[in-house]
Design a protein around this motif. Structure first.
Motif, mmCIF file in Angstrom:
data_model
loop_
_atom_site.group_PDB
_atom_site.id
_atom_site.type_symbol
_atom_site.label_atom_id
_atom_site.label_comp_id
_atom_site.label_asym_id
_atom_site.label_seq_id
_atom_site.Cartn_x
_atom_site.Cartn_y
_atom_site.Cartn_z
ATOM 1 N N ILE A 565 2.447 -3.705 -7.344
ATOM 2 C CA ILE A 565 1.586 -4.815 -7.777
ATOM 3 C C ILE A 565 0.248 -4.766 -7.048
ATOM 4 O O ILE A 565 -0.804 -5.032 -7.646
ATOM 5 C CB ILE A 565 2.307 -6.159 -7.549
ATOM 6 N N LYS A 566 0.258 -4.409 -5.771
ATOM 7 C CA LYS A 566 -1.006 -4.261 -5.046
ATOM 8 C C LYS A 566 -1.870 -3.175 -5.686
ATOM 9 O O LYS A 566 -3.085 -3.346 -5.844
ATOM 10 C CB LYS A 566 -0.739 -3.932 -3.582
ATOM 11 N N PHE A 567 -1.234 -2.055 -6.050
ATOM 12 C CA PHE A 567 -1.965 -0.962 -6.692
ATOM 13 C C PHE A 567 -2.518 -1.401 -8.050
ATOM 14 O O PHE A 567 -3.684 -1.147 -8.374
ATOM 15 C CB PHE A 567 -1.035 0.241 -6.855
ATOM 16 N N LEU A 568 -1.685 -2.082 -8.842
ATOM 17 C CA LEU A 568 -2.117 -2.527 -10.161
ATOM 18 C C LEU A 568 -3.214 -3.582 -10.057
ATOM 19 O O LEU A 568 -4.208 -3.546 -10.799
ATOM 20 C CB LEU A 568 -0.917 -3.068 -10.941
ATOM 21 N N ASN A 569 -3.032 -4.543 -9.143
ATOM 22 C CA ASN A 569 -4.051 -5.580 -8.960
ATOM 23 C C ASN A 569 -5.388 -4.974 -8.558
ATOM 24 O O ASN A 569 -6.449 -5.385 -9.060
ATOM 25 C CB ASN A 569 -3.602 -6.567 -7.886
ATOM 26 N N ARG A 570 -5.343 -4.011 -7.670
ATOM 27 C CA ARG A 570 -6.573 -3.383 -7.194
ATOM 28 C C ARG A 570 -7.377 -2.787 -8.350
ATOM 29 O O ARG A 570 -8.587 -2.989 -8.457
ATOM 30 C CB ARG A 570 -6.199 -2.304 -6.172
ATOM 31 N N ASN A 571 -6.695 -2.060 -9.226
ATOM 32 C CA ASN A 571 -7.379 -1.449 -10.364
ATOM 33 C C ASN A 571 -7.751 -2.485 -11.428
ATOM 34 O O ASN A 571 -8.762 -2.327 -12.125
ATOM 35 C CB ASN A 571 -6.501 -0.355 -10.970
ATOM 36 N N MET A 674 -12.099 1.629 -1.487
ATOM 37 C CA MET A 674 -12.412 0.870 -2.689
ATOM 38 C C MET A 674 -13.508 1.553 -3.485
ATOM 39 O O MET A 674 -13.484 1.565 -4.727
ATOM 40 C CB MET A 674 -12.845 -0.550 -2.305
ATOM 41 N N CYS A 675 -14.460 2.139 -2.774
ATOM 42 C CA CYS A 675 -15.538 2.864 -3.451
ATOM 43 C C CYS A 675 -14.984 4.053 -4.222
ATOM 44 O O CYS A 675 -15.353 4.283 -5.379
ATOM 45 C CB CYS A 675 -16.568 3.316 -2.425
ATOM 46 N N VAL A 676 -14.096 4.819 -3.611
ATOM 47 C CA VAL A 676 -13.513 5.986 -4.279
ATOM 48 C C VAL A 676 -12.731 5.556 -5.520
ATOM 49 O O VAL A 676 -12.866 6.160 -6.597
ATOM 50 C CB VAL A 676 -12.614 6.764 -3.307
ATOM 51 N N ASP A 677 -11.909 4.493 -5.388
ATOM 52 C CA ASP A 677 -11.117 4.030 -6.533
ATOM 53 C C ASP A 677 -12.010 3.548 -7.671
ATOM 54 O O ASP A 677 -11.735 3.818 -8.855
ATOM 55 C CB ASP A 677 -10.181 2.902 -6.092
ATOM 56 N N THR A 678 -13.080 2.829 -7.336
ATOM 57 C CA THR A 678 -13.985 2.325 -8.380
ATOM 58 C C THR A 678 -14.698 3.475 -9.085
ATOM 59 O O THR A 678 -14.763 3.510 -10.329
ATOM 60 C CB THR A 678 -15.017 1.369 -7.759
ATOM 61 N N LEU A 679 -15.232 4.394 -8.306
ATOM 62 C CA LEU A 679 -15.926 5.535 -8.912
ATOM 63 C C LEU A 679 -14.971 6.382 -9.745
ATOM 64 O O LEU A 679 -15.370 6.951 -10.773
ATOM 65 C CB LEU A 679 -16.575 6.398 -7.824
ATOM 66 N N PHE A 680 -13.701 6.451 -9.321
ATOM 67 C CA PHE A 680 -12.730 7.236 -10.073
ATOM 68 C C PHE A 680 -12.469 6.626 -11.447
ATOM 69 O O PHE A 680 -12.465 7.329 -12.474
ATOM 70 C CB PHE A 680 -11.429 7.338 -9.281
ATOM 71 N N LEU A 681 -12.266 5.305 -11.504
ATOM 72 C CA LEU A 681 -12.064 4.650 -12.799
ATOM 73 C C LEU A 681 -13.308 4.781 -13.681
ATOM 74 O O LEU A 681 -13.204 5.016 -14.892
ATOM 75 C CB LEU A 681 -11.707 3.176 -12.597
ATOM 76 N N CYS A 682 -14.467 4.618 -13.055
ATOM 77 C CA CYS A 682 -15.706 4.785 -13.828
ATOM 78 C C CYS A 682 -15.835 6.219 -14.338
ATOM 79 O O CYS A 682 -16.284 6.455 -15.476
ATOM 80 C CB CYS A 682 -16.909 4.419 -12.963
ATOM 81 N N PHE A 683 -15.431 7.185 -13.532
ATOM 82 C CA PHE A 683 -15.483 8.592 -13.924
ATOM 83 C C PHE A 683 -14.573 8.857 -15.125
ATOM 84 O O PHE A 683 -14.954 9.549 -16.088
ATOM 85 C CB PHE A 683 -15.071 9.448 -12.724
#
Length: 722
Positions: A565-571, A674-683
């Motif tokens: 849930i933490k992983f899902l919430n984060r994304n 958080m920066c890496v995860d955000t850029l990854f989804l944007c990528f």
């Protein structure tokens, strides 16, 4: 077949994102999401404030912070401001029945007179039989007698004063422990032989010593930390500037580490991967060497059979053969993974480098963990203060107690009759001069007091929800800022002004409900985990193996559920920050996007975890070693008057610097993660939305396009055409 399977896979996890000519980053025209959950969260916050006000009205933390005398007055404040310690007239009355400190802190009063005193007695003293004929003023110390007694004018004899417990008939050297005068057990062996002749004490001095030790020895030993605490405080007072310098060094090193990752990430990642492979290769060689050694000695597992001494199994060839096979298989899997996933590892490295660039363009994001820390500190402080006030609510309860129950007329007085210490008169109990109206505990009756347990549960639930909301707010704010960076076509010219502030305002204005929704789901799972831990703690001694196994499985399952849930919430918060949709839609879109790129997700996650773990280890260990050499005196700074010899415990500043360094690096690295995860989804969205044409150019960096063998067909002026 391949194309058909790929299409089927895409439909199973949703359709890829479609090109939108109006999309240029986080959407500005958005509306409020999850309004119902927002209203519920606000109602809970208002209720939490009401609970806090009720706790403040009915509670009194002085119950815990200060000791009380027999009449319920606090020592150390008010009229007893200059008398901070409570002295027990007959410590044997407490020590023979209950744990004195635990009882005193819980509100229970010992059945003996308790007096607020300026200093605890530090000598042996007793009223021997031959002193009963003397004048009271020549026998007793008036500062240790009840205030209502004037030894110079009283008509009572020494015996009557002792029977009524107006003054103590003996005391031993005591030490102040949390404001309680408790016996100093280190000098009890020096009790004078005259104590064996006292009428109200055991005839054997050893029995007296044992009673005192059994009742208070463990407490005094465990709370001798007061002197240690004073020394530690002195160490902090003399070394705090150097501690701050150590933490400042940790902050600078952490920041430099993150900023330099744009240049050092490839080298560090491959060095770590080669190090893991080299460690595995050494393990294979060592296992083979041990196997060959024990094989030549003809040591087999059949020779020893079954034994509980596991060290014996390390001396047989089969054990090392099993280790050899396992490590070889793992090594082969890692090698094959590197061969087939090398391109995805390069993508992960490129995203890590891009994250370092994003942070360099938005340095204010590194300071945002301070905002989260302050908000979490407010939540924790409010929860702690509310819990303390709730636990100390209730009016004082006074009962009639016979301090000397050996008298016949006092045996019927069993502490069940209520009384008022202001109007109580001991003459009403003829034949029992030791009858007193003393404070027993704080009343737990009444509507508010009967619901204290429910209010404490509400306090915990609201606290967890607020903490999870604060964390969610931080993640959504950082995601909005970093998404603004990625979707800026020309960097840094197209990056919005004050992206972090804009993302924070958007999150608070439109998405409080969505953030509260995600925080609520996580809170419910955490509450279930707490209940399981409580059940396990309470029933551990009575559980059979099946029940323990079932409870262990439940705890493991809910632990995994909380992590998921933490992983899902984060994304989901990343998608909320970009598109402004509600929580459920954002969580679904994020999950589908990740599942369509599951291999890339796993590779990026593991590479990032490995790199950040190594970074934390490097920074914490480096600053820790530096602080050790400094505070232990191995490094002397010229011109400094600080000397390690002045410290009582030089390891305390070292521990403080190490813990502070870990918290600082965790704060900085959480922003980076958080920066890496955000850029990854944007990528991933960029790959699905765009194709590199003039109408649909990629927003990713040139390095990423080079790895993927992609390019943008853009006009010479570099401007995007829709």
């Amino acid at each position: 077949m391949g194309k058909r399977n790929e299409t089927a896979s895409e439909s199973e996890y949703g359709e890829p994102a479609q090109y939108d000519p109006t999309f240029t980053g986080p959407i500005h025209k958005r509306s409020c999401t999850d309004v119902i959950c927002c209203i519920l969260f606000m109602a809970v916050i208002l209720g939490y404030m009401v609970v806090g006000m009720l706790a403040w009205l009915y509670g009194d933390p002085r119950h815990v912070l200060y000791p009380r005398n027999s009449t319920g007055w606090f020592c150390g404040i008010g009229a007893n401001k200059d008398r901070p310690n409570v002295f027990y007239f007959n410590i044997l009355q407490c020590a023979s029945s209950v744990n004195l400190m635990a009882a005193a802190l819980d509100g229970f009063q010992c059945p003996t007179t308790q007096l607020c005193v300026k200093e605890c007695p530090n000598t042996f003293w007793a009223v021997t039989v031959n002193r009963y004929i003397e004048k009271p003023e020549n026998v007793f110390n008036e500062s240790l007698c009840v205030p209502s007694l004037d030894l110079a004018t009283t008509t009572l004899t020494v015996g009557e004063i002792v029977d009524r417990e107006l003054c103590p008939f003996f005391y031993t050297p005591t030490t102040s422990v949390l404001g309680r005068c408790l016996p100093d057990i280190s000098v009890l062996g020096n009790i004078p032989s005259s104590f064996a002749e006292l009428p109200h004490l055991p005839s054997s001095i050893n029995d007296t010593i044992n009673i005192i030790k059994n009742g208070t020895g463990d407490i005094v030993n465990s709370f001798n930390a007061r002197e240690i605490g004073v020394r530690i405080f002195e160490d902090f007072a003399s070394s705090w500037p150097w501690i701050l310098i150590g933490l400042l060094i940790a902050m600078v090193v952490s920041m430099l580490f993150l900023l330099l990752l744009r240049f050092t990430a490839p080298v560090m990642v491959w060095v770590l991967i080669i190090g893991i492979l080299a460690t595995g290769a050494y393990g294979i060689w060592h296992c083979y060497w041990e196997y060959a050694n024990y094989k030549s000695n003809s040591a087999t597992i059949t020779d020893i059979g079954f034994t509980t001494n596991f060290q014996v199994y390390l001396q047989v060839q089969e054990t090392w053969l099993a280790f050899l096979i396992i490590i070889s298989v793992v090594e082969a899997i890692i090698l094959l993974t590197l061969i087939f996933l090398r391109k995805r590892i390069l993508i992960a490295i490129a995203l890590i480098q891009e994250a370092s660039k994003a942070i360099a363009h938005m340095m204010s994001t590194l300071l945002y963990p301070l905002v989260t820390f302050v908000l979490l500190l407010v939540c924790v402080s409010y929860w702690g203060i509310t819990a303390l006030y709730l636990a100390t609510s209730g009016n004082p309860l006074y009962r009639v107690v016979a301090l000397n129950s050996s008298q016949t007329a006092c045996q019927d007085i069993n502490g069940t009759v209520d009384c008022d210490p202001q109007t109580f008169n001991s003459s009403d109990y003829t034949g029992c001069p030791s009858a007193r109206c003393i404070f027993i505990k704080y009343n737990n009756e009444g509507l508010f007091q009967r619901n204290l347990f429910n209010l404490q549960i509400y306090n915990v639930v609201a606290f967890l929800w607020c903490v999870n909301f604060v964390i969610a707010l931080g993640q959504c704010t950082l995601a909005g800022a970093f998404a603004s960076y990625y979707w800026a076509y020309t960097k840094p010219a197209d990056i919005p002004t004050f992206p972090l502030s804009a993302a924070f305002i958007r999150s608070l204005r439109y998405h409080v409900g969505s953030l509260a929704f995600g925080a609520l789901i996580l809170t419910l799972v955490q509450i279930v985990r707490m209940i399981l831990e409580y059940i396990d703690h309470k029933t551990r001694s009575a559980q059979n193996p099946c029940a323990r196994f079932l409870l262990c499985c439940l705890k493991c399952c809910f632990w995994c559920l909380e992590k998921f849930i933490k992983f899902l919430n984060r994304n989901a918060y990343i998608m909320i920050a970009i598109y402004g949709k509600n929580f459920c839609v954002s969580a679904k879109n994020a999950f589908m996007l990740l599942m369509r790129n599951i291999i890339r997700v796993v590779v990026l996650d593991k590479v990032t975890d490995l790199l950040l773990f190594f970074g934390k280890l490097l920074v914490v260990a480096g600053v820790g070693v530096l602080s050790f050499f400094f505070f232990s005196g191995r490094i002397l700074l010229p011109g400094s008057n600080f000397r390690s010899e002045t410290l009582n415990y030089y390891w305390m500043p070292i521990i403080t610097v190490v813990v502070g360094t870990y918290l600082i690096t965790h704060g900085f690295f959480s922003v980076y993660n958080m920066c890496v995860d955000t850029l990854f989804l944007c990528f991933l969205e960029d790959l699905e939305r765009n194709d590199g044409s003039v109408q649909k150019p990629y927003f990713m960096s040139k390095n990423l396009m080079k790895i993927l063998n992609k390019s943008n067909k853009v006009p010479k002026n570099g401007k995007r055409k829709d």
